[in-house]
Design an enzyme around this catalytic site. Structure first.
Site, short mmCIF file in Angstrom:
data_model
loop_
_atom_site.label_atom_id
_atom_site.label_comp_id
_atom_site.label_asym_id
_atom_site.label_seq_id
_atom_site.Cartn_x
_atom_site.Cartn_y
_atom_site.Cartn_z
N MET A 274 0.81 -1.22 0.00
CA MET A 274 0.00 0.00 0.00
C MET A 274 0.85 1.28 0.00
SD MET A 274 -3.11 -0.98 -0.10
CE MET A 274 -3.87 0.61 0.24
N ARG A 275 2.17 1.14 0.02
CA ARG A 275 3.00 2.33 0.07
C ARG A 275 2.80 3.19 -1.17
NH1 ARG A 275 7.60 0.32 1.65
NH2 ARG A 275 7.41 0.99 3.81
N ALA A 276 2.61 2.56 -2.33
CA ALA A 276 2.42 3.33 -3.56
C ALA A 276 1.18 4.21 -3.48
CB ALA A 276 2.32 2.37 -4.75
#
Length: 697
Positions: A274-276
């Site tokens: 989910m970092r993107a």
């Protein structure tokens, strides 16, 4: 201090400048990775950025840059009294590629420990970079142990130091900026993911723009201060705009429509985790603030995707970072239709190339293809399967004018990402990324008495050696009485580069079964892995009546790839000649570079023909490698229902490891060969194969 080149004087490189400015507006974006060829102003732009950052309020006298309004409660220099703030310029701290672990995280203050007998912490570069910029030039060449420390600090926002009797924790939140030339290899996936944005840069091909670059650079070199003064107005305007955008940032609204577009885009390009999504949201918000708007538009989402996703999307090992902009626009339009509050994607964001290209990051660190090496499906002169004029021949046939039995060069199969083949034991070779070695830079594993000049002091061991003798030496104060015999040298362990020598069977027995394409693809993959790990490579081929050194040991893997592509096949199988030639290559190279340990990769089906007793002669040649303790791997190319097991027998004679071609294709050689061990076992997870034996693990 030299005058830096003005940021606003840079010519072109719009994406690079935008990415850096967005991080200046919102450090939470997470930094920038700048990829590009040499000589494209990567380092110049990064160094110029620090002059545009707003000043920082810090606690006076705090070595860890605590904020006066919210000092770190665990600061080693704390607790801090209120009202002790001062203002200074934002720092840009450079981390040299060859820095030591002590320099990065800090260490015990040696001078005070020896002179005063007190335990004090000397801060490192992570402390200096807190609330500023940490810049790593050639970040892809950074030693692995330093990468691990950077990952820990970036993940936790703090640096933890537990060493030499020191236990310290301090805040370390910084803007991480790295520059790299993809020709020198790729980044580990964990570090790659820590960079919020990535930008590809290249020199302009427009003559007028190139002229302007040279004109400005010459003017700067002649009079740096005068040149900077002429751009002072533009610099001040950009600095004021950064300050205004920072003030506006908390008021920027990111509505559900924009969030849906962000989530849909990340899902469409199959990014991991989910970092993107989070980075895209922060980048889109910063773009709106930089434009002076309080609402995030679809064009902000599009530009954020072009900056935040290229290095995170799933791709083949050697694809270049980049996004398919048509697919991006389709995704944004589709989800804009579901939510009337946002419009379709607009703008002309520069998103890099399509999903093509030779210099990808290998899914995060597996392999980079040097631009000089032609991809398998190109018609380059060195790697093309098209015969020269006058030598046309059908696929697999013999070129006109070629010796009898020789066939047209076979095109290499698509290369794949490999893991690590390593030489057993502990070496002393040149710094690299393959096998364990004693190095000047690496993690400290112990201490010893110095042999000659002391270079790396192991303080804890030195103090321990001197402590029992203090009363005899008449110590009366807090300082420690140290003698020459007490000094201890730190023993450090890192990675070395090796000589990877490929011995490739190009005889008719290999070509007749249409296996050379797969074999060449496998060897090309290993060549690319050797390129990234800064190995030297060599290529010996054998066919017909003799063996040939197709490429003497060199650091140019693109030359090896070109020789491999153009390698003809056919004729008898002089296996012994190939091994003896390889043994001679190693003997000569050992005289030139005695510290570099070799790894021999023999690619053959194990057959030997030509001359009297060819199999026995090959066995005797193989035993020369075993007698010298040379680490080796045999890639068994034999196929079919009936197998003679000759390659496995050859591996036993070499004292090495055998891997079948089926195993090679299924998982890649390095997925199977975890380590070339003494005794030379291969652990596949199901079985152990040693020589010509097979037993369940």
């Amino acid at each position: 201090m030299s005058t830096p080149y003005p940021f606003t004087a840079l010519v072109g490189q719009d994406d690079l400048r935008l990415a850096l400015l967005l991080n200046a507006v919102s450090p939470a974006v997470g930094g920038v990775l700048v990829r590009g060829e040499k000589g494209t102003a990567k380092s110049t732009a990064v160094r110029a950025l620090s002059a545009l950052l707003p000043e920082v309020d810090v606690v006076a006298g705090c070595r860890f840059s605590c904020a006066p309004g919210a000092p770190d409660p665990g600061c080693p220099d704390g607790p801090h009294e209120p009202g002790t703030g001062t203002t200074r310029a934002a720092r840009m701290v450079e981390l040299p590629v060859g820095a030591s672990e002590d320099r990065l995280v800090g260490s015990l203050d040696i001078e005070r420990a020896l002179a005063e007998g007190v335990k004090a912490f000397e801060p490192g570069l992570l402390a200096d970079a807190h609330r500023g910029i940490l810049y790593v030039d050639e970040v892809n060449l950074l030693h692995d142990h330093l990468v691990d420390l950077l990952l820990d600090a970036a993940a936790m926002g703090a640096s933890y130091v537990e060493r030499e009797g020191v236990s310290v924790r301090h805040a370390a939140r910084f803007l991480l900026v790295g520059t790299m030339n993809p020709e020198e290899g790729e980044l580990r996936p964990q570090l790659l993911d820590r960079f919020g944005l990535t930008v590809e840069v290249a020199a302009s091909r427009e003559p007028d723009q190139r002229v302007e670059v040279v004109r400005r650079r010459l003017a700067y070199d002649d009079d740096p201060e005068g040149f900077a003064g002429r751009w002072a107005g533009e610099e001040a305007a950009v600095r004021d705009r950064v300050v205004a955008a920072r003030a506006l940032l908390p008021r920027v609204r990111l509505d559900d429509g924009a969030l849906r577009q962000i989530a849909a885009t990340c899902a469409a390009f199959e990014v991991d985790g989910m970092r993107a999504d989070i980075v895209m949201a922060r980048t889109a918000t910063a773009l709106a603030a930089w434009a002076g708007r309080e609402d995030v538009l679809a064009e902000d989402v599009r530009q954020a995707a072009l900056l935040a996703l290229p290095h995170r999307r799933r791709r083949n090992p050697f694809d270049a970072p980049g996004l398919d902009e048509d697919k991006l626009d389709e995704t944004l339009e589709e989800f804009a239709a579901d939510d009337p509050g946002t419009g379709p994607g607009e703008g002309d964001g520069d998103g890099g190339d399509d999903d093509q290209g030779p210099d990808g990051d290998g899914g995060g660190g597996g392999g980079g293809v040097p631009p000089q090496a032609p991809p398998p499906d190109t018609d380059a002169s060195a790697g093309s399967s098209t015969p020269p004029a006058g030598g046309e021949a059908p696929e697999g046939g013999r070129p006109q004018g070629a010796p009898a039995g020789e066939q047209q060069p076979v095109r290499a199969a698509e290369p794949f990402r490999t893991k690590v083949l390593s030489v057993p034991g502990l070496g002393d070779g040149a710094a690299g990324r393959r096998s364990r070695a004693r190095t000047e830079h690496g993690r400290t594993t112990g201490a010893r008495r110095p042999r000659g000049t002391l270079t790396k002091l192991h303080l804890a061991a030195t103090v321990q050696a001197a402590a029992p003798h203090q009363r005899v030496r008449g110590r009366s104060g807090p300082g420690l009485v140290v003698r020459r015999d007490d000094l201890r040298q730190a023993v450090r362990e890192g990675r070395e580069g090796n000589l990877v020598l490929f011995v490739v069977d190009a005889s008719g027995s290999m070509a007749a079964r249409q296996r050379m394409g797969a074999v060449k693809g496998a060897v090309l993959s290993l060549l690319l892995d050797a390129y990234q790990r800064r190995d030297k490579v060599g290529l010996v081929t054998f066919r017909g009546a003799a063996a040939e050194v197709a490429l003497p040991p060199t650091s140019s893997v693109d030359a090896a790839a070109a020789r491999l592509e153009s390698l003809p096949t056919g004729g008898r199988t002089p296996l012994a000649a190939g091994l003896l030639t390889a043994h001679e290559v190693l003997r000569i190279e050992r005289l030139r570079d005695p510290a570099r340990r070799p790894l021999v990769v023999v690619v053959t089906d194990g057959r030997a023909t030509g001359g009297p007793e060819p199999v026995a002669l090959a066995g005797r040649a193989a035993r020369l490698f075993a007698a010298d303790g040379v680490a080796s791997v045999v890639v068994d190319c034999e196929t079919g229902f009936v197998r003679l097991g000759l390659a496995a027998r050859l591996a036993g004679e070499l004292g090495g490891t055998a891997v079948t071609l089926d195993e090679l294709r299924a998982e890649s050689i390095a997925g199977l060969v975890r380590e070339v061990r003494t005794g030379h076992e291969v652990r596949t997870g199901r079985e152990v194969r040693t020589g010509n034996e097979r037993k369940v693990a």
